[in-house]
Design a protein around this motif. Structure first.
Motif, PDB file in Angstrom:
ATOM      1  N   GLY A  65       0.797  -1.229   0.000  1.00 18.18           N
ATOM      2  CA  GLY A  65       0.000   0.000   0.000  1.00 18.18           C
ATOM      3  C   GLY A  65       0.820   1.264   0.000  1.00 18.18           C
ATOM      4  O   GLY A  65       0.272   2.362   0.146  1.00 18.18           O
ATOM      5  N   VAL A  68      -0.144   4.818  -1.504  1.00 19.92           N
ATOM      6  CA  VAL A  68      -1.551   4.794  -1.885  1.00 19.92           C
ATOM      7  C   VAL A  68      -2.451   4.739  -0.654  1.00 19.92           C
ATOM      8  O   VAL A  68      -3.511   5.365  -0.619  1.00 19.92           O
ATOM      9  N   SER A  69      -2.014   4.008   0.348  1.00 19.74           N
ATOM     10  CA  SER A  69      -2.823   3.792   1.541  1.00 19.74           C
ATOM     11  C   SER A  69      -1.914   3.735   2.770  1.00 19.74           C
ATOM     12  O   SER A  69      -0.715   3.465   2.658  1.00 19.74           O
TER      13      SER A  69
END
Length: 214
Positions: A65, A68-69
């Motif tokens: 991730g 992005v996260s």
């Protein structure tokens, strides 16, 4: 299938770049389920439930991730086709199953829909060598006192089939202006019995079609 991990029920998703070279965990049926919100049709006189289902796989694959996260791992995207539009698993890719609710027995099952035109071409096979595969769609069903009506489902062929409720055999095929997008309903008006079905497609504006015997 060797590109993916697969195992027992509830196998967790795996990384899409795992050290063993696999690209995620193969899941069957797909993430939208075999049977889903389209539901089923019940015959209350025989206590038989008619269930539409689709048999196509999907992959649960995880990717980092980063950027992005704030989660360490998030869902990635992976395909499960032998060729474009040809599922990895063997057919039938769509079916209708009659289940006796008193015993749990599957009384019969039949393929939902004919073989898509592109299957033989994309696999490089003679069309005559491919049995009726069905399509990965969930049929739109209506159970009446005498017949089971079945539309192929959104994206299917523009046809409404009448099936024998005892065997699943096709009794009639009725052409529609577009594929069925909702469950047929039946009603009585002025002494005549009607079957109404919603249809539509990208090329055809949505509309209702009412059918009646001559």
């Amino acid at each position: 299938a060797r590109r993916y991990r697969w195992g027992s029920l509830f196998s967790p998703p795996s990384a899409m770049d795992a050290p063993d070279g696999t690209r995620g965990t193969l899941m069957m049926p797909s993430t939208t389920g075999g049977a889903n919100w389209e539901g089923a049709a019940l015959d209350p006189t025989t206590n038989v439930l008619f269930v539409p289902s689709a048999g196509t796989p999907s992959v649960y694959g995880l990717v980092p991730g980063d950027g992005v996260s704030d989660m360490d791992w998030i869902a990635g995207v992976a395909g499960t086709s032998l060729a474009p539009g040809v599922p990895l698993v063997s057919p039938p890719w769509g079916r209708i199953t009659a289940i006796d609710l008193d015993t749990g027995e599957h009384v019969w099952w039949v393929v939902n829909a004919d073989t898509p035109d592109h299957v033989a071409r994309r696999l490089g096979l003679d069309p005559s060598a491919i049995p009726r595969t069905g399509k990965p769609l969930r049929s739109m069903l209506l159970s009446t006192a005498s017949l089971l009506f079945a539309g192929e489902g959104f994206g299917g062929d523009p046809v409404l089939r009448a099936l024998d409720k005892d065997t699943g055999a096709i009794v009639a095929e009725i052409a529609l202006p577009a594929s069925a997008t909702g469950h047929p309903v039946s009603y009585l008006h002025a002494g005549r019995q009607y079957v109404l079905v919603a249809v539509g497609s990208i090329e055809h504006p949505a509309e209702f079609v009412a059918l009646v015997l001559p």
